[in-house]
Design a protein around this motif. Structure first.
Motif, PDB file in Angstrom:
ATOM      1  N   SER A  17      12.063   5.093  11.623  1.00 23.37           N
ATOM      2  CA  SER A  17      13.531   4.095  11.629  1.00 23.37           C
ATOM      3  C   SER A  17      13.077   3.385  12.909  1.00 23.37           C
ATOM      4  CB  SER A  17      14.702   5.305  11.792  1.00 23.37           C
ATOM      5  OG  SER A  17      14.226   6.002  13.164  1.00 23.37           O
ATOM      6  N   GLU A  18      12.556   3.596  13.993  1.00 24.08           N
ATOM      7  CA  GLU A  18      12.475   2.555  14.991  1.00 24.08           C
ATOM      8  C   GLU A  18      11.421   1.443  14.496  1.00 24.08           C
ATOM      9  OE1 GLU A  18       9.407   5.818  15.658  1.00 24.08           O
ATOM     10  OE2 GLU A  18      11.231   5.901  15.200  1.00 24.08           O
ATOM     11  N   ASP A  19      10.596   1.659  13.352  1.00 22.75           N
ATOM     12  CA  ASP A  19       9.625   0.544  12.830  1.00 22.75           C
ATOM     13  C   ASP A  19      10.457  -0.488  12.035  1.00 22.75           C
ATOM     14  OD1 ASP A  19       7.758   1.175  14.594  1.00 22.75           O
ATOM     15  OD2 ASP A  19       6.800   2.725  13.308  1.00 22.75           O
ATOM     16  N   ARG A  20      11.647  -0.007  11.695  1.00 25.87           N
ATOM     17  CA  ARG A  20      12.146  -0.862  10.349  1.00 25.87           C
ATOM     18  C   ARG A  20      12.774  -1.924  10.979  1.00 25.87           C
ATOM     19  NH1 ARG A  20      13.667   1.653   5.631  1.00 25.87           N
ATOM     20  NH2 ARG A  20      12.887   3.639   5.402  1.00 25.87           N
ATOM     21  N   ALA A  21      12.731  -3.154  10.229  1.00 15.26           N
ATOM     22  CA  ALA A  21      13.316  -4.421  10.574  1.00 15.26           C
ATOM     23  C   ALA A  21      14.812  -4.300  10.259  1.00 15.26           C
ATOM     24  CB  ALA A  21      12.669  -5.560  10.095  1.00 15.26           C
ATOM     25  N   THR A  22      15.790  -5.012  10.845  1.00 15.81           N
ATOM     26  CA  THR A  22      17.180  -5.261  10.466  1.00 15.81           C
ATOM     27  C   THR A  22      17.207  -6.396   9.751  1.00 15.81           C
ATOM     28  OG1 THR A  22      17.743  -5.862  12.644  1.00 15.81           O
ATOM     29  CG2 THR A  22      18.054  -3.479  12.073  1.00 15.81           C
ATOM     30  N   GLU A  23      16.378  -7.342  10.417  1.00 13.00           N
ATOM     31  CA  GLU A  23      16.214  -8.765   9.410  1.00 13.00           C
ATOM     32  C   GLU A  23      15.140  -9.262   9.302  1.00 13.00           C
ATOM     33  OE1 GLU A  23      18.600 -11.048  12.551  1.00 13.00           O
ATOM     34  OE2 GLU A  23      20.333 -10.951  11.200  1.00 13.00           O
ATOM     35  N   VAL A  24      14.738  -9.992   8.048  1.00 13.77           N
ATOM     36  CA  VAL A  24      13.440 -10.688   7.896  1.00 13.77           C
ATOM     37  C   VAL A  24      13.703 -11.921   7.648  1.00 13.77           C
ATOM     38  CG1 VAL A  24      12.278  -8.530   7.105  1.00 13.77           C
ATOM     39  CG2 VAL A  24      13.447  -9.827   5.598  1.00 13.77           C
ATOM     40  N   VAL A  25      12.687 -12.868   7.755  1.00 16.89           N
ATOM     41  CA  VAL A  25      12.708 -14.219   7.305  1.00 16.89           C
ATOM     42  C   VAL A  25      12.652 -14.235   5.779  1.00 16.89           C
ATOM     43  CG1 VAL A  25      11.541 -16.437   7.598  1.00 16.89           C
ATOM     44  CG2 VAL A  25      11.672 -14.916   9.267  1.00 16.89           C
ATOM     45  N   GLY A  26      13.340 -14.880   5.123  1.00 21.15           N
ATOM     46  CA  GLY A  26      13.391 -14.846   3.665  1.00 21.15           C
ATOM     47  C   GLY A  26      12.427 -15.966   3.277  1.00 21.15           C
ATOM     48  N   PRO A  27      12.403 -16.239   1.784  1.00 25.49           N
ATOM     49  CA  PRO A  27      11.405 -17.376   1.263  1.00 25.49           C
ATOM     50  C   PRO A  27      11.827 -18.609   1.756  1.00 25.49           C
ATOM     51  CG  PRO A  27      12.701 -16.083  -0.350  1.00 25.49           C
ATOM     52  CD  PRO A  27      12.949 -15.493   0.970  1.00 25.49           C
ATOM     53  N   ASP A  28      13.130 -18.858   1.914  1.00 23.02           N
ATOM     54  CA  ASP A  28      13.423 -20.188   2.385  1.00 23.02           C
ATOM     55  C   ASP A  28      13.694 -20.322   3.767  1.00 23.02           C
ATOM     56  OD1 ASP A  28      15.647 -18.676   3.050  1.00 23.02           O
ATOM     57  OD2 ASP A  28      17.322 -19.694   1.991  1.00 23.02           O
ATOM     58  N   GLY A  29      13.024 -19.613   4.613  1.00 16.82           N
ATOM     59  CA  GLY A  29      12.882 -19.523   6.019  1.00 16.82           C
ATOM     60  C   GLY A  29      14.239 -19.153   6.814  1.00 16.82           C
ATOM     61  N   ASN A  30      15.139 -18.669   6.170  1.00 18.12           N
ATOM     62  CA  ASN A  30      16.234 -18.103   6.736  1.00 18.12           C
ATOM     63  C   ASN A  30      16.345 -16.651   7.011  1.00 18.12           C
ATOM     64  OD1 ASN A  30      17.806 -20.584   6.998  1.00 18.12           O
ATOM     65  ND2 ASN A  30      18.314 -20.448   4.668  1.00 18.12           N
ATOM     66  N   SER A  39       0.804  -1.054   0.123  1.00 16.63           N
ATOM     67  CA  SER A  39       0.127  -0.075   0.066  1.00 16.63           C
ATOM     68  C   SER A  39       0.986   1.069  -0.079  1.00 16.63           C
ATOM     69  CB  SER A  39      -0.997   0.008   1.284  1.00 16.63           C
ATOM     70  OG  SER A  39      -0.435   0.862   2.179  1.00 16.63           O
ATOM     71  N   PRO A  40       0.409   2.499  -0.577  1.00 14.31           N
ATOM     72  CA  PRO A  40       1.291   3.497  -0.597  1.00 14.31           C
ATOM     73  C   PRO A  40       1.684   3.712   0.948  1.00 14.31           C
ATOM     74  CG  PRO A  40      -0.457   3.764  -2.167  1.00 14.31           C
ATOM     75  CD  PRO A  40      -0.951   2.494  -1.439  1.00 14.31           C
ATOM     76  N   ALA A  41       0.909   3.505   1.903  1.00 12.63           N
ATOM     77  CA  ALA A  41       1.093   3.878   3.016  1.00 12.63           C
ATOM     78  C   ALA A  41       2.475   3.290   3.572  1.00 12.63           C
ATOM     79  CB  ALA A  41       0.100   3.312   4.021  1.00 12.63           C
ATOM     80  N   ASN A  42       2.846   2.245   2.918  1.00 17.22           N
ATOM     81  CA  ASN A  42       4.314   1.669   3.169  1.00 17.22           C
ATOM     82  C   ASN A  42       5.477   2.513   2.743  1.00 17.22           C
ATOM     83  OD1 ASN A  42       6.056  -0.302   4.416  1.00 17.22           O
ATOM     84  ND2 ASN A  42       6.103  -1.360   2.313  1.00 17.22           N
ATOM     85  N   SER A  43       5.177   3.507   2.101  1.00 13.44           N
ATOM     86  CA  SER A  43       6.215   4.305   1.894  1.00 13.44           C
ATOM     87  C   SER A  43       6.766   5.172   2.755  1.00 13.44           C
ATOM     88  CB  SER A  43       5.729   5.314   0.683  1.00 13.44           C
ATOM     89  OG  SER A  43       4.613   6.598   1.558  1.00 13.44           O
ATOM     90  N   ASP A  44       6.385   5.082   4.130  1.00 12.60           N
ATOM     91  CA  ASP A  44       7.194   6.122   5.201  1.00 12.60           C
ATOM     92  C   ASP A  44       7.188   5.078   6.115  1.00 12.60           C
ATOM     93  OD1 ASP A  44       7.427   8.342   3.786  1.00 12.60           O
ATOM     94  OD2 ASP A  44       5.463   8.725   4.352  1.00 12.60           O
ATOM     95  N   ILE A  45       8.384   4.417   6.598  1.00 11.57           N
ATOM     96  CA  ILE A  45       8.388   3.720   7.687  1.00 11.57           C
ATOM     97  C   ILE A  45       9.567   4.445   8.754  1.00 11.57           C
ATOM     98  CG2 ILE A  45       9.361   1.230   8.706  1.00 11.57           C
ATOM     99  CD1 ILE A  45       9.095   0.050   5.875  1.00 11.57           C
ATOM    100  N   LEU A  58      12.544  -2.357   3.908  1.00  7.69           N
ATOM    101  CA  LEU A  58      12.609  -1.468   3.188  1.00  7.69           C
ATOM    102  C   LEU A  58      11.196  -0.894   2.755  1.00  7.69           C
ATOM    103  CD1 LEU A  58      14.824  -3.147   0.506  1.00  7.69           C
ATOM    104  CD2 LEU A  58      15.463  -1.216   1.806  1.00  7.69           C
ATOM    105  N   THR A  59      10.932   0.053   2.194  1.00  7.37           N
ATOM    106  CA  THR A  59       9.532   0.608   1.808  1.00  7.37           C
ATOM    107  C   THR A  59       9.581   0.197   0.262  1.00  7.37           C
ATOM    108  OG1 THR A  59      10.462   2.960   0.935  1.00  7.37           O
ATOM    109  CG2 THR A  59       9.616   2.742   3.233  1.00  7.37           C
ATOM    110  N   VAL A  60       8.316   0.390  -0.147  1.00  9.63           N
ATOM    111  CA  VAL A  60       8.196  -0.038  -1.648  1.00  9.63           C
ATOM    112  C   VAL A  60       9.138   1.023  -2.559  1.00  9.63           C
ATOM    113  CG1 VAL A  60       6.311  -0.056  -3.333  1.00  9.63           C
ATOM    114  CG2 VAL A  60       5.876  -1.126  -1.121  1.00  9.63           C
ATOM    115  N   THR A  61       8.739   2.213  -2.118  1.00  9.73           N
ATOM    116  CA  THR A  61       9.722   3.013  -2.785  1.00  9.73           C
ATOM    117  C   THR A  61      10.954   2.993  -2.972  1.00  9.73           C
ATOM    118  OG1 THR A  61       7.811   4.797  -2.261  1.00  9.73           O
ATOM    119  CG2 THR A  61       9.949   5.668  -3.083  1.00  9.73           C
TER     120      THR A  61
END
Length: 107
Positions: free
Chosen positions: A18-31, A10-16, A63-66
């Protein structure tokens, strides 16, 4: 938040904030993925794993979509299509050779 969340584009994801940003995410393979694990910015060959990693980074609020679109020179429409394909068909739906088959089934 992980890549398995139900967060949608959603365009609302264009602003995250800094305190809401993730430094790691679970990727498509689970890592776990960090920014350094994402595809290179000059990626030309978009295999399904790379596309899924970018979608996971956005859904996981790394990351944001933008930012993703600018980083990899993608259109928002192309990115949104990757999300739709994952939602409808899973990561395998991102296979370039299968896109036409999936589109015919859902179109």
């Amino acid at each position: 938040m992980t890549a398995h969340s139900t967060f949608q584009y959603s365009p609302a994801n264009s602003d995250i904030a800094s305190e809401d940003r993730a430094t790691e995410v679970v990727g498509p393979d689970g890592n776990l993925l960090s920014l350094e694990d994402l595809p290179p910015q000059d990626t030309q060959r978009w295999v399904m794993r790379r596309k899924a990693e970018v979608v996971a980074a956005v859904r996981g609020r790394m990351l944001t979509v933008t930012e993703a679109c600018e980083r990899w020179n993608l259109s928002e429409e192309e990115f949104a299509s990757w999300q739709r394909l994952i939602d409808r068909h899973g990561v395998r739906g991102l296979r370039a050779t299968r896109i036409q088959q999936y589109r015919r089934k859902t179109g």
